[in-house]
Design an enzyme around this catalytic site. Structure first.
Site, PDB file in Angstrom:
ATOM      1  N   LEU A   1       0.861  -1.173   0.000  1.00 18.44           N
ATOM      2  CA  LEU A   1       0.000   0.000   0.000  1.00 18.44           C
ATOM      3  C   LEU A   1       0.900   1.227   0.000  1.00 18.44           C
ATOM      4  O   LEU A   1       1.976   1.219   0.599  1.00 18.44           O
ATOM      5  CB  LEU A   1      -0.898   0.027   1.245  1.00 18.44           C
ATOM      6  CG  LEU A   1      -1.921  -1.102   1.412  1.00 18.44           C
ATOM      7  CD1 LEU A   1      -2.671  -0.926   2.733  1.00 18.44           C
ATOM      8  CD2 LEU A   1      -2.895  -1.142   0.246  1.00 18.44           C
ATOM      9  N   ASP A   2       0.459   2.298  -0.673  1.00 16.95           N
ATOM     10  CA  ASP A   2       1.212   3.544  -0.644  1.00 16.95           C
ATOM     11  C   ASP A   2       1.369   4.040   0.792  1.00 16.95           C
ATOM     12  O   ASP A   2       0.534   3.743   1.655  1.00 16.95           O
ATOM     13  CB  ASP A   2       0.484   4.635  -1.437  1.00 16.95           C
ATOM     14  CG  ASP A   2       0.374   4.321  -2.914  1.00 16.95           C
ATOM     15  OD1 ASP A   2       1.109   3.439  -3.396  1.00 16.95           O
ATOM     16  OD2 ASP A   2      -0.457   4.962  -3.587  1.00 16.95           O
ATOM     17  N   VAL A   3       2.397   4.829   1.025  1.00 12.83           N
ATOM     18  CA  VAL A   3       2.610   5.424   2.348  1.00 12.83           C
ATOM     19  C   VAL A   3       1.373   6.195   2.808  1.00 12.83           C
ATOM     20  O   VAL A   3       0.982   6.137   3.971  1.00 12.83           O
ATOM     21  CB  VAL A   3       3.844   6.356   2.316  1.00 12.83           C
ATOM     22  CG1 VAL A   3       3.947   7.166   3.597  1.00 12.83           C
ATOM     23  CG2 VAL A   3       5.123   5.539   2.112  1.00 12.83           C
ATOM     24  N   GLY A   4       0.734   6.912   1.883  1.00 12.23           N
ATOM     25  CA  GLY A   4      -0.410   7.727   2.233  1.00 12.23           C
ATOM     26  C   GLY A   4      -1.746   7.012   2.155  1.00 12.23           C
ATOM     27  O   GLY A   4      -2.787   7.649   2.307  1.00 12.23           O
ATOM     28  N   THR A   5      -1.744   5.713   1.904  1.00  7.12           N
ATOM     29  CA  THR A   5      -2.981   4.933   1.833  1.00  7.12           C
ATOM     30  C   THR A   5      -3.067   4.016   3.050  1.00  7.12           C
ATOM     31  O   THR A   5      -2.115   3.312   3.375  1.00  7.12           O
ATOM     32  CB  THR A   5      -3.023   4.083   0.547  1.00  7.12           C
ATOM     33  OG1 THR A   5      -2.956   4.953  -0.586  1.00  7.12           O
ATOM     34  CG2 THR A   5      -4.297   3.254   0.475  1.00  7.12           C
TER      35      THR A   5
END
Length: 314
Positions: free
Chosen positions: A146-150
């Site tokens: 998962l993305d850092v911001g997700t």
């Protein structure tokens, strides 16, 4: 023309292939040596790329057959896993084969060059979870990211058989990954499929884009709730490209609310109190690698996304 490397340590030389005729020097260096455009430009600026023995600027247009000599930087040391407790990261399920976590914002899946923040792998090490040794050292056990911001639900393999089984399941699209996203405006149609190839952005190293010749990328979506300025979507990924949901909806001019990287309205983001994209890995379903029974794990919205949603409903 056949390109033949003459290598000596980090010094390489080769003739410019016919296919790169007319490209800028930094573009040619990027293509030939697998560097990002930014890294290639820095190398040229430092005088570490010679064309026929002469230092040239990044804007220099290369000619086929010209001799290119490049001194590549020493490879960076591979990132290592540092055990580190991560506030807000919770273990949803754990057994001998898998561990499922609910990942908070600001946490990467695994260590990578340039990332100094917390990671899922480091958090699991800190609380004593042994994970699979398959995969590169810094991302052992990681079968998807998962993305850092997700935020949201993510599975990590603990046993070697689980790693093999889950990697295969993700590869052959046997895992159902559902996300909830709040996007700007109202997609038309309200339910549909986005089938558009994705690859690295041609001009921005940190972004991805829909580009001709990119990797096949398919996103299915359904509108759950509509607001005056935005829509809450249920999103099912058929493929799992980097930034896929963010790129696809940005391309449709319906970027995820708060996703300033991909063109979201900063005024709306500020009104909703968002400092990252409204995107959440809501659920994950797959066959358990040992029992072959279908398992499903669900993650509730974190506080920042829940508050933004309530503001939209008011």
């Amino acid at each position: 023309m056949t390109s033949v490397f003459a290598t000596g340590g980090d010094h390489r030389s080769l003739p410019v292939p016919d296919g790169l005729e007319g490209l800028r020097l930094d573009q040619a260096v990027s293509r030939l040596f697998g560097l990002s455009r930014t890294a290639a430009a820095a190398l040229v600026d430092a005088g570490d790329a010679l064309v026929d023995g002469v230092v040239r600027p990044n804007s220099h247009k290369v000619k086929a057959g010209s001799w290119l000599e490049v001194t590549l930087p020493a490879p960076a040391a591979p990132p290592t896993v540092v055990p580190q407790a991560v506030p807000g990261l919770t273990v949803v399920h754990a057994d001998d084969d898998i561990v499922v976590v609910d990942k908070p914002v600001g946490v990467a899946a695994h260590p990578s060059p340039g990332w100094t923040g917390p990671t899922v792998i480091g958090a699991l090490a800190a609380i004593g979870h042994r994970i699979s040794t398959s995969g590169a050292a810094e991302r052992q056990g990681v079968v998807h990211r998962l993305d850092v911001g997700t935020t949201g639900v993510m599975v990590v393999a603990k046993s070697e058989p689980a790693y093999t089984a889950l990697k295969r399941a993700f590869k052959y699209r046997e895992v159902e990954k559902r996300y909830h996203a709040v996007v700007q405006g109202h997609p038309d149609p309200l339910r549909g499929t986005i089938d558009a190839p994705i690859d690295r952005h041609p001009h921005h190293d940190y972004r991805w884009a829909v580009v001709s010749g990119g990797k096949p990328s398919v996103t299915h979506y359904d509108t759950l709730e509509a607001f005056p300025a935005a829509s809450l979507l249920d999103v099912k990924l058929e493929t799992g490209r980097t930034h896929q949901i963010r790129v696809h909806f940005s391309t449709l001019r319906h970027p995820c609310v708060g996703d300033l990287t991909y063109g979201a309205d900063p005024t709306l983001a500020a009104r909703l109190g968002l400092t990252r994209q409204w995107l959440h890995a809501r659920s994950l379903s797959f066959l358990h690698p040992r029992t072959a029974e279908e398992v499903t794990f669900v993650s509730d919205y974190p506080d920042d996304l829940a508050r933004a949603l309530e503001t939209l409903r008011d």
